[in-house]
Motif scaffolding. Structure first.
Motif, PDB file in Angstrom:
ATOM      1  N   GLY A 121     -27.696  31.997 -93.449  1.00 53.17           N
ATOM      2  CA  GLY A 121     -28.476  32.504 -92.330  1.00 53.17           C
ATOM      3  C   GLY A 121     -27.761  33.531 -91.482  1.00 53.17           C
ATOM      4  O   GLY A 121     -28.301  33.995 -90.471  1.00 53.17           O
ATOM      5  N   TYR A 122     -26.545  33.914 -91.898  1.00 53.02           N
ATOM      6  CA  TYR A 122     -25.787  34.943 -91.192  1.00 53.02           C
ATOM      7  C   TYR A 122     -25.781  36.221 -92.025  1.00 53.02           C
ATOM      8  O   TYR A 122     -25.890  36.186 -93.242  1.00 53.02           O
ATOM      9  CB  TYR A 122     -24.337  34.519 -90.959  1.00 53.02           C
ATOM     10  N   THR A 123     -25.609  37.339 -91.358  1.00 51.97           N
ATOM     11  CA  THR A 123     -25.440  38.612 -92.042  1.00 51.97           C
ATOM     12  C   THR A 123     -24.501  39.475 -91.219  1.00 51.97           C
ATOM     13  O   THR A 123     -23.964  39.022 -90.202  1.00 51.97           O
ATOM     14  CB  THR A 123     -26.795  39.307 -92.285  1.00 51.97           C
ATOM     15  N   GLY A 124     -24.302  40.722 -91.649  1.00 51.13           N
ATOM     16  CA  GLY A 124     -23.359  41.588 -90.965  1.00 51.13           C
ATOM     17  C   GLY A 124     -24.002  42.884 -90.504  1.00 51.13           C
ATOM     18  O   GLY A 124     -25.140  43.206 -90.858  1.00 51.13           O
ATOM     19  N   LEU A 125     -23.238  43.637 -89.723  1.00 53.72           N
ATOM     20  CA  LEU A 125     -23.670  44.937 -89.236  1.00 53.72           C
ATOM     21  C   LEU A 125     -22.436  45.793 -89.025  1.00 53.72           C
ATOM     22  O   LEU A 125     -21.441  45.329 -88.457  1.00 53.72           O
ATOM     23  CB  LEU A 125     -24.426  44.778 -87.907  1.00 53.72           C
ATOM     24  N   THR A 233     -23.593  32.216 -78.084  1.00 56.03           N
ATOM     25  CA  THR A 233     -22.142  32.404 -77.963  1.00 56.03           C
ATOM     26  C   THR A 233     -21.736  33.669 -78.690  1.00 56.03           C
ATOM     27  O   THR A 233     -22.282  34.008 -79.743  1.00 56.03           O
ATOM     28  CB  THR A 233     -21.355  31.225 -78.565  1.00 56.03           C
ATOM     29  N   PHE A 234     -20.768  34.375 -78.109  1.00 56.96           N
ATOM     30  CA  PHE A 234     -20.247  35.603 -78.705  1.00 56.96           C
ATOM     31  C   PHE A 234     -18.728  35.517 -78.674  1.00 56.96           C
ATOM     32  O   PHE A 234     -18.132  35.279 -77.629  1.00 56.96           O
ATOM     33  CB  PHE A 234     -20.716  36.831 -77.916  1.00 56.96           C
ATOM     34  N   ASN A 235     -18.095  35.737 -79.837  1.00 59.28           N
ATOM     35  CA  ASN A 235     -16.634  35.702 -79.943  1.00 59.28           C
ATOM     36  C   ASN A 235     -16.122  37.102 -80.245  1.00 59.28           C
ATOM     37  O   ASN A 235     -16.411  37.670 -81.306  1.00 59.28           O
ATOM     38  CB  ASN A 235     -16.206  34.736 -81.057  1.00 59.28           C
ATOM     39  N   ASP A 236     -15.369  37.674 -79.315  1.00 61.31           N
ATOM     40  CA  ASP A 236     -14.710  38.961 -79.567  1.00 61.31           C
ATOM     41  C   ASP A 236     -13.358  38.684 -80.206  1.00 61.31           C
ATOM     42  O   ASP A 236     -12.398  38.310 -79.544  1.00 61.31           O
ATOM     43  CB  ASP A 236     -14.533  39.743 -78.266  1.00 61.31           C
ATOM     44  N   PHE A 255     -20.171  30.163 -83.782  1.00 61.32           N
ATOM     45  CA  PHE A 255     -20.491  31.261 -82.871  1.00 61.32           C
ATOM     46  C   PHE A 255     -21.711  32.012 -83.402  1.00 61.32           C
ATOM     47  O   PHE A 255     -21.812  32.279 -84.598  1.00 61.32           O
ATOM     48  CB  PHE A 255     -19.309  32.216 -82.739  1.00 61.32           C
ATOM     49  N   ASP A 256     -22.602  32.386 -82.512  1.00 60.74           N
ATOM     50  CA  ASP A 256     -23.803  33.113 -82.931  1.00 60.74           C
ATOM     51  C   ASP A 256     -23.471  34.523 -83.396  1.00 60.74           C
ATOM     52  O   ASP A 256     -24.113  35.056 -84.296  1.00 60.74           O
ATOM     53  CB  ASP A 256     -24.808  33.172 -81.779  1.00 60.74           C
ATOM     54  N   MET A 257     -22.470  35.133 -82.759  1.00 60.38           N
ATOM     55  CA  MET A 257     -22.005  36.455 -83.173  1.00 60.38           C
ATOM     56  C   MET A 257     -20.496  36.538 -82.998  1.00 60.38           C
ATOM     57  O   MET A 257     -19.944  36.016 -82.024  1.00 60.38           O
ATOM     58  CB  MET A 257     -22.698  37.563 -82.372  1.00 60.38           C
ATOM     59  N   VAL A 258     -19.854  37.192 -83.969  1.00 60.43           N
ATOM     60  CA  VAL A 258     -18.411  37.410 -83.932  1.00 60.43           C
ATOM     61  C   VAL A 258     -18.168  38.866 -84.307  1.00 60.43           C
ATOM     62  O   VAL A 258     -18.770  39.381 -85.258  1.00 60.43           O
ATOM     63  CB  VAL A 258     -17.654  36.498 -84.925  1.00 60.43           C
ATOM     64  N   THR A 259     -17.293  39.537 -83.571  1.00 59.15           N
ATOM     65  CA  THR A 259     -16.977  40.916 -83.915  1.00 59.15           C
ATOM     66  C   THR A 259     -15.509  41.081 -84.254  1.00 59.15           C
ATOM     67  O   THR A 259     -14.642  40.417 -83.676  1.00 59.15           O
ATOM     68  CB  THR A 259     -17.364  41.890 -82.785  1.00 59.15           C
ATOM     69  N   PHE A 260     -15.248  41.966 -85.210  1.00 61.26           N
ATOM     70  CA  PHE A 260     -13.901  42.344 -85.624  1.00 61.26           C
ATOM     71  C   PHE A 260     -13.821  43.867 -85.637  1.00 61.26           C
ATOM     72  O   PHE A 260     -14.799  44.542 -85.962  1.00 61.26           O
ATOM     73  CB  PHE A 260     -13.581  41.821 -87.031  1.00 61.26           C
ATOM     74  N   SER A 261     -12.661  44.395 -85.318  1.00 59.54           N
ATOM     75  CA  SER A 261     -12.466  45.841 -85.405  1.00 59.54           C
ATOM     76  C   SER A 261     -12.307  46.254 -86.861  1.00 59.54           C
ATOM     77  O   SER A 261     -11.637  45.576 -87.637  1.00 59.54           O
ATOM     78  CB  SER A 261     -11.224  46.263 -84.620  1.00 59.54           C
ATOM     79  N   GLY A 277     -23.220  37.740 -87.621  1.00 58.57           N
ATOM     80  CA  GLY A 277     -23.983  36.826 -86.801  1.00 58.57           C
ATOM     81  C   GLY A 277     -25.267  36.366 -87.458  1.00 58.57           C
ATOM     82  O   GLY A 277     -25.554  36.708 -88.614  1.00 58.57           O
ATOM     83  N   LYS A 278     -26.021  35.606 -86.724  1.00 57.50           N
ATOM     84  CA  LYS A 278     -27.282  35.090 -87.241  1.00 57.50           C
ATOM     85  C   LYS A 278     -28.239  36.247 -87.516  1.00 57.50           C
ATOM     86  O   LYS A 278     -28.287  37.230 -86.775  1.00 57.50           O
ATOM     87  CB  LYS A 278     -27.883  34.095 -86.247  1.00 57.50           C
ATOM     88  N   GLU A 279     -28.995  36.108 -88.602  1.00 53.28           N
ATOM     89  CA  GLU A 279     -29.813  37.225 -89.092  1.00 53.28           C
ATOM     90  C   GLU A 279     -30.733  37.787 -88.022  1.00 53.28           C
ATOM     91  O   GLU A 279     -30.868  39.011 -87.891  1.00 53.28           O
ATOM     92  CB  GLU A 279     -30.620  36.775 -90.313  1.00 53.28           C
ATOM     93  N   GLU A 280     -31.364  36.931 -87.251  1.00 51.47           N
ATOM     94  CA  GLU A 280     -32.296  37.411 -86.233  1.00 51.47           C
ATOM     95  C   GLU A 280     -31.565  38.222 -85.172  1.00 51.47           C
ATOM     96  O   GLU A 280     -32.021  39.301 -84.762  1.00 51.47           O
ATOM     97  CB  GLU A 280     -33.016  36.232 -85.585  1.00 51.47           C
ATOM     98  N   LEU A 281     -30.403  37.742 -84.736  1.00 51.85           N
ATOM     99  CA  LEU A 281     -29.629  38.456 -83.729  1.00 51.85           C
ATOM    100  C   LEU A 281     -29.113  39.792 -84.254  1.00 51.85           C
ATOM    101  O   LEU A 281     -29.077  40.780 -83.518  1.00 51.85           O
ATOM    102  CB  LEU A 281     -28.461  37.595 -83.257  1.00 51.85           C
ATOM    103  N   ILE A 282     -28.709  39.822 -85.518  1.00 58.87           N
ATOM    104  CA  ILE A 282     -28.230  41.074 -86.097  1.00 58.87           C
ATOM    105  C   ILE A 282     -29.380  42.069 -86.219  1.00 58.87           C
ATOM    106  O   ILE A 282     -29.205  43.280 -85.977  1.00 58.87           O
ATOM    107  CB  ILE A 282     -27.577  40.825 -87.477  1.00 58.87           C
TER     108      ILE A 282
END
Length: 461
Positions: A121-125, A233-236, A255-261, A277-282
């Motif tokens: 249920g997660y994907t990327g962007l 939740t968002f994890n930087d 975490f609903d969304m996590v970002t990496f550089s 993050g979760k597909e809907e949020l992405i």
């Protein structure tokens, strides 16, 4: 002349789509076509530049800017990291064709999710950096897929949920990207305060991974509290790989969304980031960013070339043998050690914590025998930075970059230096050191030769 033949932009694109569809349906024909037109497709030829910018072979000198050997780390103010040849090749290939950016982003997200073992249920962007991921991610939480809201941000008047809880110890330079969406930060310190701060206006809890050891509420606790109260939740974790396992460990926490550089040790394009993050949020995040217009994330533009480059860099990063990488770092440091030991400069044990928070890499240092040389570590680092034509490091440059005037800053009497920051021990004047993770092949020898020059010229004790 009859201009009403029905040949318009839409019919042209439909015809082109049919033509390209039939071409790609036949691999043999496509291969033959590719070979035949290898030098007729934009982005394919690698051509010599014989006039104008680049014709001398030294583009930095042509602009009057001194390039650097990077012994500092993956910091944005000096360009982050250097991309590998395979990444540059995919950037070049990404320039060969036009493509629907949204379609490419969705496909890239699936590639990221599979490569990074994302939860079901997660994907990327692919974003324009981790900071851009925060902008579009928080905008997505507030706007969902509602067009009026997306056009209204950062004016959040009438939005049902706009408050983001953050631990006081997690405040940092990049929470500006949360605030620029119109969200309001609510500071807390303890678990009890975090729960008490939740109200109908609460949107999410922000977690700053690199400062997680400074807070009183852990990542898993943060996720549990958020889930219990139906907030995001968002994890930087922008600087928190390597180790590569964190690419899937942090999303797996929940975490609903996590970002990496993408432009740090992943060594992708500097202006790239990864949002998992979760597909809907992405989906909502993509709705809030370029190529969409009239969005807060329109300025967070990501080109097709950047997307392909980031994907290749991420693939190389995930599949690398990090033990072999560490051996390469040790070998580079040894080149320097062998060159300077005759001056009474000795290598100290390398420092390396593979579980450190942020910018995980070995650090190498060398100690100057003050009974043989009268030169301090600070002087050595300054002379490295002052190396003509190609500086080594950027000693004295602020990691955060340029700063404007602050009329309200406390004034210091003339000749009196500002007080040093607290909790930071004074540097050892006999020891200098740096990381070697971003130096390129051959630059270890260049650094070693420059240090030999410095120590030869240094006053003897």
């Amino acid at each position: 002349m009859n201009l009403k033949s029905g040949w318009n932009r839409r019919s042209f694109l439909s015809t082109l789509g049919a033509a390209t569809g039939s071409l790609f349906a036949n691999p043999k024909l496509h291969a033959a076509k590719s070979k035949a037109s290898a030098h007729g497709v934009d982005g394919s030829p690698i051509v010599p530049i014989t006039s104008g910018l680049g014709s001398t072979g030294d583009i930095y000198a042509e602009l009057g800017v001194k390039p650097l050997v990077n012994i500092v780390g993956t910091v944005t103010v000096i360009g982050g990291s250097v991309m590998k040849p395979e990444v540059m090749e995919l950037i070049r290939r990404g320039n060969e064709h036009f493509v629907l950016i949204d379609e490419l982003e969705i496909a890239a997200g699936k590639f990221i999710a599979k490569l990074c073992k994302s939860p079901e249920g997660y994907t990327g962007l692919v974003t324009g950096g981790a900071a851009a991921a925060m902008v579009v991610g928080y905008a997505a939480m507030m706007t969902e897929d509602l067009e009026p809201r997306m056009k209204q941000v950062p004016d959040t008047t009438g939005f049902p949920r706009t408050e983001v809880i953050i631990q006081k110890s997690h405040r940092y330079n990049f929470d500006h990207q949360i605030r620029q969406t119109g969200a309001k930060l609510i500071e807390v310190e303890t678990r009890e305060e975090m729960i008490a701060a939740i109200n109908p206006k609460t949107l999410a809890i922000h977690f700053t991974n690199i400062q997680s050891n400074m807070g009183k509420v852990s990542g898993p606790e943060t996720v549990a509290i958020a889930k219990a109260h139906n907030i995001y939740t968002f994890n930087d974790a922008s600087a928190d790989v390597p180790p590569k396992e964190r690419l899937w460990e942090y999303p797996a926490v929940g975490f609903d969304m996590v970002t990496f550089s993408g432009g740090k040790d992943i060594c992708g394009p500097q202006a790239s980031g990864i949002l998992i993050g979760k597909e809907e949020l992405i989906r909502w995040s993509l709705l809030n960013m370029s190529p969409q217009e009239d969005r807060i994330g329109r300025c967070c533009k990501v080109g097709k070339e950047t997307i392909f480059g980031l994907l290749k860099a991420l693939e190389l990063f995930v599949n690398q043998d990090y033990d072999a990488v560490l051996r390469m770092y040790d070998a580079r440091a040894q080149v320097i050690t062998d060159a300077v030991k005759k001056f009474g400069v000795t290598a100290l044990p390398r420092k390396f914590d593979p579980q450190a928070l942020g910018n995980v890499t070995p650090h190498y240092s060398w100690q100057i025998d003050q009974t043989k040389l009268k030169i301090t570590a600070q002087e050595v680092m300054q002379q490295l930075a002052d190396t003509p034509k190609l500086g080594i490091g950027s000693f004295g440059a602020g990691a955060a970059g340029m700063r404007g005037r602050n009329p309200d800053a406390p004034q210091h009497p003339e000749g009196e230096a500002p007080r040093p920051r607290r909790n930071r021990p004074a540097p050892d004047p006999t020891t200098f050191g740096f990381a070697v993770w971003q130096i390129k092949d051959g630059e270890d020898k260049f650094i070693a030769d420059r240090l030999v020059e410095i120590f030869k010229a240094a006053p003897k004790a």
